[in-house]
Design an enzyme around this catalytic site. Structure first.
Site, mmCIF file in Angstrom:
data_model
loop_
_atom_site.group_PDB
_atom_site.id
_atom_site.type_symbol
_atom_site.label_atom_id
_atom_site.label_comp_id
_atom_site.label_asym_id
_atom_site.label_seq_id
_atom_site.Cartn_x
_atom_site.Cartn_y
_atom_site.Cartn_z
ATOM 1 N N LYS A 90 20.164 63.335 2.852
ATOM 2 C CA LYS A 90 19.746 63.697 1.376
ATOM 3 C C LYS A 90 19.599 65.183 1.162
ATOM 4 C CE LYS A 90 15.716 62.900 -1.497
ATOM 5 N NZ LYS A 90 14.550 61.888 -1.762
ATOM 6 N N SER A 164 14.062 59.026 -5.106
ATOM 7 C CA SER A 164 15.009 60.162 -5.738
ATOM 8 C C SER A 164 15.901 60.160 -4.721
ATOM 9 C CB SER A 164 13.922 61.402 -5.401
ATOM 10 O OG SER A 164 13.476 61.656 -4.012
ATOM 11 N N SER A 188 10.458 56.997 -2.529
ATOM 12 C CA SER A 188 11.901 57.233 -2.678
ATOM 13 C C SER A 188 12.743 56.677 -1.427
ATOM 14 C CB SER A 188 11.927 58.699 -2.702
ATOM 15 O OG SER A 188 11.569 59.491 -3.817
#
Length: 610
Positions: A90, A164, A188
């Site tokens: 990420k 996210s 997330s």
């Protein structure tokens, strides 16, 4: 063939298959990288990525691993457990030489050093393919809050991917990489797993180092793992975890033991699905399967304290912690943030220090209520998400819909718990559904082993390679070695007493040739007694390692005439171990000639000597 099965047929192979291909010589890391680059181009999902690694650099990394495989042969696979495995991270996690954007171009910087977890994974042989898209500054659970585009669901692009960690989850679900790193503050690392039909492992806070992570809420943040199986996620966890003195929030986490005698599972009494009948049906199907599973007990508990704690994350003073993470940048670049993200983070300015303390007091009370409700249960089981909105619906009601997605996730880091999201019975409309196992701090291994054991109830096909229970995390606490000789041997009736205290088998060996073994009369389950004597022989034993903090309670369960003393091993060393009071062998059968308890039982002779 459904959409999920079609995806699986075209994916980067799972870790066990990759290992087999490398060991047999049918694939080399260079072949894997060529496959990955081709697959990324064919899938054509540019919104998944923010930065891809330079293809020439990827081929160079693969060539170095190719040379290692040529030089060392398959032995390198044992030395490097993630040898040649492609992965993504990420883009709020640092990778040396690649921009870190947190999905905000004006925020971008290029770090000189990778995050600790990335360093550990690459040291284990993994190959970093690129950095993935996310809800900006990890603020959101839906995957639409990024200037790099909304990340579409891997199964049906009309639906949200979850956030996210949206790009990381979809990269795994589409088979572009074997695993990826996300982050998890409010869910997330779990919501995107549930919405894309994959596994999401959120470790106990502090188990993974956060050095090199752009913070959302520093006191709650966790780096997480996405994979297509529990076994793969656990292999990555073993490689990535460990105390890091450079991270103020890192800690040596004592692990709970695994279970072998069935599970007592808690589920919410109040189950909210926000009108989504397909999600409600999917969870009910999984719960029914668990109720019917051998050895499983399912209890309903009051979900009120969990739900109230979940509301505190965005309706309480913890929003101010998000503001603290980016306050200086936001002041310098007032137009740089996504409008919804800016509205949420800016709300943190409403809270005072008094509000923060009052929030902590209320959270402590809720945590105590939750601990009481979960007492005696192995884990809490919840739907990973209560609903699955379309992207259109999310954009129409961004705050309301996002809040719904966090209903079963927001409280977990508040309560210092570990969580594992796994695919389960699908929805009747064909979309994926998942459940999450949630346990106390240090329950990471327990949850992985439980998810493995319960695969049939979760509608997952068990594979021979999906064995995680034999690969615990390295100890990060003082331990003691214990020699066992009878009912506590691996596979024997009392071995669970060791496993549930976090013990690990270290070796099978024998005693020094100075012992006699006796089948004791009237013991349940049958047990032998080990006695040191002048005319002794070598007796088969196992040496187990268990935490010192659990040793006292284990010893307290040892019944007379057995005791814990010191046992001499074949190599002349001494360790703690099971011994027997000499008076107990009067009238007991001497079975020393068999060389050990297992050999005696294998002859089918009654321990009573009949």
């Amino acid at each position: 063939m459904n959409t999920i099965d079609k995806l699986a047929a075209m994916q980067v192979p799972p870790l066990a298959e990759l290992r087999e291909r490398y060991a047999s010589g049918t694939w080399r890391p260079g072949d894997c990288i060529a496959f990955v680059l081709d697959r990324i181009a064919r899938v054509d999902r540019p919104e998944v990525w923010i930065t891809l690694a330079d293809p020439a650099a990827l081929r160079e990394r693969a060539a170095r691993l190719d040379a290692l495989l040529h030089a060392e042969g398959p032995a390198v696979l044992d030395r490097l457990p993630l040898f040649g495995v492609p992965f993504a991270v990420k883009d709020n996690i640092d990778v040396a030489g690649m921009p870190t954007t947190a999905a905000c171009p004006a925020f971008a910087y290029v770090p000189e050093r990778s995050a600790t977890v990335v360093e550990r994974l690459e040291a284990a042989g993994a190959i970093l393919v690129g950095k993935t898209n996310l809800d900006q500054f990890a603020t959101g659970l839906n995957g639409t809050r990024s200037p790099y585009g909304a990340v579409r669901n891997a199964i049906d692009p009309a639906y949200v991917s979850g956030g996210s960690s949206s790009g990381s989850a979809v990269a795994v679900a589409l088979g572009l990489v074997a695993f990826s790193l996300g982050t998890d503050t409010a869910g997330s690392g779990r919501v995107p797993a549930g919405l894309n039909g994959i596994v999401g492992l959120k470790p106990t806070r502090g188990l993974f180092s956060n050095r090199g992570l752009v913070p959302a809420c520093r006191t709650l943040d966790c780096i997480s793992v996405f994979a297509r199986s529990v076994a793969d996620a656990w292999t990555v966890t073993v490689a990535a975890s460990g105390f890091d003195a450079d991270d103020a929030f890192s800690r040596a986490v004592p692990m709970l033991g695994v279970k072998r005698r069935g599970f007592r599972i808690a589920i919410p009494r109040q189950r909210e699905f926000f009108g989504d009948a397909a999600a409600q049906q999917a969870f009910a199907t999984t719960v029914d399967a668990l109720r019917a599973a051998p050895g499983c007990t399912v209890d309903e508990i009051d979900f009120t304290p969990f739900a109230e704690a979940a509301d505190l994350l965005y309706k309480g003073p913890w929003v101010a912690e998000r503001l603290a993470a980016v306050e200086a940048f936001r002041a310098e670049h007032p137009a740089a943030l996504h409008p919804v993200v800016d509205e949420i983070i800016g709300g943190g300015a409403r809270y005072s220090a008094v509000d923060a303390f009052n929030g902590q007091y209320r959270l402590a009370a809720l945590r105590r209520e939750a601990e009481t409700l979960l007492a005696g249960h192995d884990f809490l089981l919840v739907p990973t998400t209560p609903t699955m909105p379309t992207i259109e619906a999310m954009l129409r009601e961004p705050v309301k819909r996002n809040s719904q997605l966090g209903h079963y996730t927001n409280f977990v880091n508040f309560f210092d718990m570990a969580a594992l999201a796994v695919p389960a019975a699908p929805r009747h409309d064909g979309l994926p559904a998942g459940v999450t196992l949630i346990g106390r701090a240090g329950a990471d291994h327990l949850l992985a082993a439980a998810a493995e054991a319960l695969q049939p109830a979760f509608r997952q096909e068990a594979q021979a390679t999906d064995r995680v229970a034999s690969e615990p995390l390295p100890f990060q606490e003082p331990t003691v070695l214990l020699a066992v000789v009878g009912a506590h041997l691996e596979g024997q009736p009392l071995n669970w007493q060791l496993l549930e205290r976090g013990a690990r088998k270290r070796l099978a060996t024998t005693t020094a040739p100075r012992y006699r073994l006796y089948a004791l009369a009237g013991t349940v389950p049958p047990k032998p007694g080990l006695v040191r004597g002048a005319d002794g022989v070598a007796i088969d034993i196992e040496v187990w390692e268990l935490p010192v903090r659990r040793f006292g309670e284990f010893v307290a369960e040892v019944p007379a005439p057995l005791a814990i003393g010191s046992v001499e091993l074949a190599d002349g060393s001494w360790t703690k171990g099971f011994v027997c009071e000499p008076q107990a062998i009067d009238g007991a059968r001497d079975i020393s000639a068999f060389g050990g308890w297992r050999a005696f039982l294998a002859r089918g002779i009654s321990p009573e000597g009949a």
